[in-house]
Design a protein around this motif. Structure first.
Motif, mmCIF file in Angstrom:
data_model
loop_
_atom_site.group_PDB
_atom_site.id
_atom_site.type_symbol
_atom_site.label_atom_id
_atom_site.label_comp_id
_atom_site.label_asym_id
_atom_site.label_seq_id
_atom_site.Cartn_x
_atom_site.Cartn_y
_atom_site.Cartn_z
ATOM 1 N N ASN A 113 0.993 -0.855 -0.068
ATOM 2 C CA ASN A 113 -0.113 -0.311 0.266
ATOM 3 C C ASN A 113 0.829 1.501 -0.157
ATOM 4 O O ASN A 113 0.475 1.735 0.279
ATOM 5 N N SER A 114 2.158 0.681 -0.551
ATOM 6 C CA SER A 114 3.136 1.961 -0.660
ATOM 7 C C SER A 114 2.765 2.958 -1.019
ATOM 8 O O SER A 114 2.205 3.136 -2.370
ATOM 9 N N LYS A 115 2.572 4.191 -0.890
ATOM 10 C CA LYS A 115 1.793 5.901 -1.612
ATOM 11 C C LYS A 115 2.882 5.798 -2.693
ATOM 12 O O LYS A 115 1.075 5.842 -3.682
ATOM 13 N N LEU A 116 3.577 5.423 -3.079
ATOM 14 C CA LEU A 116 4.415 5.335 -4.384
ATOM 15 C C LEU A 116 3.384 4.405 -5.118
ATOM 16 O O LEU A 116 3.595 5.054 -6.608
ATOM 17 N N ASN A 117 2.904 3.582 -4.757
ATOM 18 C CA ASN A 117 2.189 2.719 -6.107
ATOM 19 C C ASN A 117 0.961 2.403 -5.917
ATOM 20 O O ASN A 117 0.049 2.447 -6.652
ATOM 21 N N GLY A 118 0.395 4.114 -4.920
ATOM 22 C CA GLY A 118 -1.250 4.983 -5.524
ATOM 23 C C GLY A 118 -1.978 4.036 -4.637
ATOM 24 O O GLY A 118 -3.206 3.891 -5.335
ATOM 25 N N GLY A 119 -1.289 3.053 -3.900
ATOM 26 C CA GLY A 119 -2.197 2.085 -3.240
ATOM 27 C C GLY A 119 -2.886 2.553 -2.180
ATOM 28 O O GLY A 119 -2.443 2.354 -0.253
ATOM 29 N N TYR A 120 -4.514 3.500 -1.743
ATOM 30 C CA TYR A 120 -4.260 4.384 -0.615
ATOM 31 C C TYR A 120 -5.970 4.650 -0.444
ATOM 32 O O TYR A 120 -6.384 4.626 -1.814
ATOM 33 N N LEU A 121 -6.614 4.819 0.433
ATOM 34 C CA LEU A 121 -8.294 5.051 -0.017
ATOM 35 C C LEU A 121 -8.243 6.875 1.097
ATOM 36 O O LEU A 121 -7.716 7.154 2.494
ATOM 37 N N ASP A 122 -9.096 7.085 1.215
ATOM 38 C CA ASP A 122 -9.412 8.142 1.338
ATOM 39 C C ASP A 122 -10.257 8.165 2.539
ATOM 40 O O ASP A 122 -10.255 8.199 3.827
ATOM 41 N N LEU A 123 -11.263 6.980 2.493
ATOM 42 C CA LEU A 123 -12.380 6.661 3.090
ATOM 43 C C LEU A 123 -12.827 5.201 3.003
ATOM 44 O O LEU A 123 -12.502 4.457 2.076
ATOM 45 N N PHE A 124 -12.627 4.572 3.602
ATOM 46 C CA PHE A 124 -13.661 3.501 4.254
ATOM 47 C C PHE A 124 -14.731 3.083 4.465
ATOM 48 O O PHE A 124 -14.997 3.734 6.461
ATOM 49 N N ILE A 125 -15.627 2.528 4.306
ATOM 50 C CA ILE A 125 -16.831 2.836 5.315
ATOM 51 C C ILE A 125 -17.287 0.822 5.483
ATOM 52 O O ILE A 125 -17.295 0.627 4.946
ATOM 53 N N ILE A 126 -16.940 0.795 6.853
ATOM 54 C CA ILE A 126 -17.745 -0.702 7.481
ATOM 55 C C ILE A 126 -19.303 -0.344 8.078
ATOM 56 O O ILE A 126 -19.821 -0.075 8.611
ATOM 57 N N PRO A 127 -20.376 -1.048 7.256
ATOM 58 C CA PRO A 127 -21.353 -0.858 7.186
ATOM 59 C C PRO A 127 -21.573 -2.333 8.192
ATOM 60 O O PRO A 127 -21.037 -3.484 8.005
ATOM 61 N N ILE A 128 -22.411 -1.754 9.240
ATOM 62 C CA ILE A 128 -23.275 -3.390 10.228
ATOM 63 C C ILE A 128 -25.029 -3.614 9.336
ATOM 64 O O ILE A 128 -25.527 -3.270 9.410
ATOM 65 N N GLY A 129 -25.558 -4.889 8.901
ATOM 66 C CA GLY A 129 -26.059 -5.467 8.476
ATOM 67 C C GLY A 129 -26.134 -5.189 6.432
ATOM 68 O O GLY A 129 -25.309 -4.167 6.416
ATOM 69 N N ASP A 130 -27.729 -5.841 6.714
ATOM 70 C CA ASP A 130 -27.533 -5.601 5.142
ATOM 71 C C ASP A 130 -28.517 -3.164 5.210
ATOM 72 O O ASP A 130 -27.736 -2.719 3.723
ATOM 73 N N ALA A 131 -28.821 -3.292 6.038
ATOM 74 C CA ALA A 131 -29.612 -2.222 5.295
ATOM 75 C C ALA A 131 -28.693 -0.727 5.247
ATOM 76 O O ALA A 131 -28.161 -0.102 4.564
#
Length: 426
Positions: A326-344
């Motif tokens: 996930n080195s930034k050099l390789n462009g591997g990063y995320l601004d946001l990760f959402i963790i949903p709990i349940g289908d809704a």
RNA sequence: GUGGGCGUAGCUCAGCUGGUAGAGCACCCGGUUGUGGUCCGGGAUGUCGCGGGUUCGAGCCCCGUCGCUCACCCCA
């Protein structure tokens, strides 16, 4: 080794995280080319076989034993392109690109194919980035082309390489030299195979790595000494321009290029950290190629750079960390990760993510049914800058807590303002 | 086409003079109820490239075969 299939012998494959480096290399090279007013030409990977036999030269190894040639259903002989210049020239002629302003400045990139025995840095399918400036015979254009390659390497951070240049002169220069050189060769003690090689292209003998051959070549007549006044002046102009640009080079009097169409300026970039295949790019001027392929009598100059080898060179200089996924050099990063709990929550999450992505952020979410802890770990591994847990409480209140992963601080936000919050956090 | 080296878990490899397989990393679960990075505990994973032979018994020995790799030729 698992599964029923494996890739054909000798092909290079790039998958994450290494594919990120591949992309970066291509992008940098495109950038420096565009900055010099070269534009993309996208060509077929197979062409009429004759294009290469005639263009590259019947005597070259590329044509005689390294081409992937096949017949299509109508019985036409086609060949997977072993190099880029012939196709570019063919396209220029076919579409009359040389009928407007000159020079025509183009760049290309993509896969090329040669049926050789693979080894370090040499593949049967390999990737090249190249440029061609066609239509003018101006030594300063030669210098520009070389400088673009040079700039490209520098912008990638490469240091451990040399630029070697020479001039192959015009036809008069070469025929004068050829007479003397053949005379010299006839005095040597050479085996049959080598004599055969010499017959096709005498200069090729300089590529021989055997010390007993190299020893005999000492004192051989040097082509540079036979250049006509005009060729000599052009070569001097190229060298002068390179010096002016602060581009270091060494004159290699015995440099041989593998393709027959080269005349005048020829050059090669050699990296010191690679194996036997040390050339990371090369090129030169070609006076006759266009005419040979049925076009106008125009000269051109270009280079081809080996992307696979550039990557190896970067790795040998420690400029990329392939182990860090996930080195930034390789462009591997995320601004946001959402963790949903349940289908809704997943339904809402997929919606939120969509908006965040539309605003130009890189976002992902937890799929499947992992534990919250597991999902947090995943977010961390993905180098997420922010994490949002989305459960029943958040769905009902429309509020959430955006966690900044660098220090663990959480900020209360309304779900609808998530994009704005991300923008503020930059 | 020619020569050298190597083929053991997803990856990097260990496996002594033959007794039916291990480590690290990665992966998954857990260390109380909805929050990661360190730490601790637990877990899954291999027809030891394939085929044949020698042997009571082979990942280790022999033969063959396929593959990978490095080098020559040549090239990006």
């Amino acid at each position: 080794m698992s599964g029923d299939f494996q890739a054909p012998k000798g092909v290079s494959e790039y998958f994450p995280p290494r594919s990120g480096i591949f992309e970066k290399v291509v992008r940098k090279l495109e950038q420096v080319s565009l900055a010099a007013n070269y534009h993309l030409i996208e060509l077929p990977v197979f062409e009429d076989t004759q294009l290469f036999t005639r263009g590259v030269g019947e005597s070259t190894d590329v044509v005689t034993k390294e081409m992937y040639t096949f017949e299509d259903r109508a019985g036409r002989s086609l060949t997977l392109r072993p190099e880029g210049t012939a196709g570019v020239i063919r396209s220029i002629i076919e579409h009359g690109l040389d009928r407007g302003q000159l020079p025509v400045k183009l760049y290309y990139r993509g896969p090329f194919f040669r049926a050789e025995r693979p080894q370090a840095g040499r593949y049967r399918q390999f990737y090249q980035f190249g440029i061609e400036a066609v239509g003018l015979d101006d030594p300063y254009l030669d210098a520009e082309v070389i400088s673009i390659a040079h700039r490209g390497f520098l912008s990638l951070g490469l240091k451990n390489f040399d630029l070697q240049i020479t001039s192959l002169g015009d036809e008069e220069s070469r025929s004068k030299h050829r007479v003397e050189f053949l005379k010299f060769l006839s005095t040597l003690d050479l085996d049959g195979e080598t004599l055969e090689k010499v017959k096709k292209n005498p200069l090729r003998i300089f590529d021989d790595k055997r010390s007993e051959i190299q020893a005999q070549l000492k004192g051989a007549p040097v082509l540079l000494d036979f250049l006509t006044a005009e060729s000599s002046m052009k070569f001097a102009a190229v060298k002068g321009a390179l010096t002016e640009l602060g581009i270091p080079f060494v004159v290699n009097t015995t440099m041989v290029r593998g393709l027959d169409y080269y005349t005048g300026t020829a050059f090669e970039f050699v990296h010191k950290g690679l194996g036997a295949q040390a050339s990371i790019g090369g090129g030169g001027r070609y006076d006759r190629l266009m005419r040979t392929l049925g076009g106008q009598d125009l000269s051109g100059i270009g280079f081809g750079l080996g992307i696979d080898r550039i990557i190896l060179a970067l790795e040998s200089e420690g400029l990329v960390d392939s182990s860090n996924e996930n080195s930034k050099l390789n462009g591997g990063y995320l601004d946001l990760f959402i963790i949903p709990i349940g289908d809704a929550a997943k339904l809402r999450a997929i919606n939120l993510i969509e908006n965040v992505r539309k605003s130009g952020f890189v976002a992902d979410m937890g799929f499947g049914d992992r534990s919250l802890k597991g999902a947090m770990k995943a977010a961390d591994k993905l180098s997420a800058r922010h994490v949002l847990v989305l459960g029943d409480a958040e769905l009902q209140s429309g509020q959430g807590r955006l966690k900044r992963m660098s220090d663990g601080v959480e900020e209360s936000i309304t779900l609808d303002s998530i994009v704005a919050t991300l923008k503020n956090s930059l």
